[in-house]
Design a protein around this motif. Structure first.
Motif, mmCIF file in Angstrom:
data_model
loop_
_atom_site.group_PDB
_atom_site.id
_atom_site.type_symbol
_atom_site.label_atom_id
_atom_site.label_comp_id
_atom_site.label_asym_id
_atom_site.label_seq_id
_atom_site.Cartn_x
_atom_site.Cartn_y
_atom_site.Cartn_z
ATOM 1 N N ALA A 238 0.851 -1.180 0.000
ATOM 2 C CA ALA A 238 0.000 0.000 0.000
ATOM 3 C C ALA A 238 0.889 1.232 0.000
ATOM 4 O O ALA A 238 2.018 1.197 0.497
ATOM 5 N N GLU B 23 -5.581 -4.952 1.897
ATOM 6 C CA GLU B 23 -6.426 -3.830 1.542
ATOM 7 C C GLU B 23 -7.899 -4.173 1.406
ATOM 8 O O GLU B 23 -8.760 -3.329 1.624
ATOM 9 N N PHE B 24 -8.198 -5.400 0.996
ATOM 10 C CA PHE B 24 -9.578 -5.648 0.631
ATOM 11 C C PHE B 24 -10.329 -6.643 1.492
ATOM 12 O O PHE B 24 -11.546 -6.602 1.507
ATOM 13 N N LYS C 40 -4.507 2.192 5.060
ATOM 14 C CA LYS C 40 -5.479 1.118 4.917
ATOM 15 C C LYS C 40 -5.589 0.644 3.477
ATOM 16 O O LYS C 40 -5.852 -0.515 3.212
ATOM 17 N N GLU C 41 -5.392 1.574 2.531
ATOM 18 C CA GLU C 41 -5.404 1.224 1.115
ATOM 19 C C GLU C 41 -4.624 2.293 0.361
ATOM 20 O O GLU C 41 -4.407 3.400 0.853
ATOM 21 N N SER C 42 -4.191 1.972 -0.836
ATOM 22 C CA SER C 42 -3.418 2.915 -1.635
ATOM 23 C C SER C 42 -4.276 4.118 -2.021
ATOM 24 O O SER C 42 -5.465 3.976 -2.329
ATOM 25 N N TYR D 239 -8.802 7.009 -4.583
ATOM 26 C CA TYR D 239 -8.588 5.698 -3.968
ATOM 27 C C TYR D 239 -8.853 4.632 -5.032
ATOM 28 O O TYR D 239 -9.990 4.177 -5.195
ATOM 29 N N HIS E 183 -10.493 1.103 -3.851
ATOM 30 C CA HIS E 183 -11.631 1.063 -2.922
ATOM 31 C C HIS E 183 -12.836 0.409 -3.610
ATOM 32 O O HIS E 183 -13.189 0.754 -4.736
#
Length: 313
Positions: free
Chosen positions: A141, A193-194, A225-227, A273, A276
């Motif tokens: 990430a 991330e997912f 938490k995510e890129s 994001y 996401h």
């Protein structure tokens, strides 16, 4: 640099680790991360199917920072959580002047009389956060924040049209790259991330009790938490001028002048994001607000309706 018709495969393991004869995050990575880099000037030229562009930077500096974006002891510029098997690192790039120029290529489908696009900015910086696995140094990430101060940009209508065409010419390559990242996500970043229980994994280290250690809590506080990618401009003065009459023969002689419009934006921000998924929580977003809760409930409802329809089919 040149845009690719088809996206290249991922880079794989860190070349620093491979050159040092190691496969894990170790001493060689820490030494390279601790370097303070100063470049008087740098020029980046980008060639595309429809246009070519150049980026010129003066007085570029790159260095490690702590999670509060301050220069400090190098030991404080990384956060390692042995239970997760991940490490967070923080970088900052600053420059004095940035010049961007783009123009249509001879073999592109652009208007041959299109005006080159130019933008000159003063001080700016990029804040980079990376989350990597310690076992192979792969990035799972990242977070990029592009920060600009006051910006004055004068555009003619022909330059604005050219900019739209340049963006359109890049959209296909960007879409292919995004599809490649998403296709590789289940293997490389889905766990971080997912995952279907992502909120529980973000709240505490894997396999840890609710009373997490101080390192785990500190890691959670600054975890990506995510890129995501972010652009923040303190103030943007945008002037758009109509130069269509000026290009006509004898326009100035007959007093034919175009119009103009001025737009001023303060604290303009863009947040992207790319990974996401619809229905996932947004509480970790940079500019999260309670209004997003309504949007989240609406998105979850649409996703559930879609899934029920797919199950019936």
């Amino acid at each position: 640099m040149r845009t690719c018709e088809e996206p290249r495969p991922p880079n794989g393991q860190s070349p620093i680790a491979l050159a040092a004869g190691q496969s894990e995050y170790g001493f060689a990575e820490k030494v390279v991360e601790g370097m303070f880099i100063v470049v008087n000037s740098i020029t980046i030229k980008i060639h595309s199917k429809a246009f070519h562009a150049s980026f010129e930077l003066w007085q570029l500096q790159g260095y490690s920072v702590n999670p509060n974006w301050q220069q400090s002891d190098l030991r404080l510029t990384r956060i390692t959580d042995p239970q997760r098997g991940e490490v967070l690192t923080f970088k900052e790039l600053t420059w004095q002047t940035l010049r961007i120029e783009a123009d249509a290529t001879d073999n592109g489908d652009q208007d041959p009389v299109s005006t080159p696009l130019r933008l000159i900015t003063n001080q700016g910086r990029i804040q980079i956060s990376l989350k990597r696995r310690t076992k192979d140094c792969n990035v799972v990430a990242s977070k990029l924040m592009f920060l600009l101060d006051d910006l004055l940009w004068v555009l003619t209508d022909s330059q604005l049209k050219a900019m739209m065409k340049y963006a359109e010419s890049l959209s296909e390559a960007m879409e292919k790259s995004a599809q490649q990242r998403k296709s590789l996500a289940p293997e490389s970043v889905q766990v971080s991330e997912f995952g279907c229980c992502a909120q529980q994994s973000w709240a505490q280290p894997f396999g840890a009790s609710p009373n997490a250690s101080s390192i785990g809590q500190y890691f959670d506080k600054h975890d990506m938490k995510e890129s995501s990618y972010h652009l923040l401009i303190s103030r943007l003065d945008l002037h758009i001028c109509d130069d269509s009459h000026a290009r006509e023969p004898g326009a100035l002689k007959h007093g034919m002048l175009g119009g103009a419009i001025q737009l001023t934006f303060r604290r303009m921000a863009f947040d992207y994001y790319p990974f996401h998924r619809a229905g996932d929580a947004c509480k970790h977003w940079v500019r999260y607000s309670e209004a997003m809760e309504t949007r989240g409930q609406w998105a979850k409802k649409l996703v559930s309706e879609f899934q029920s329809k797919m199950e019936k089919l």
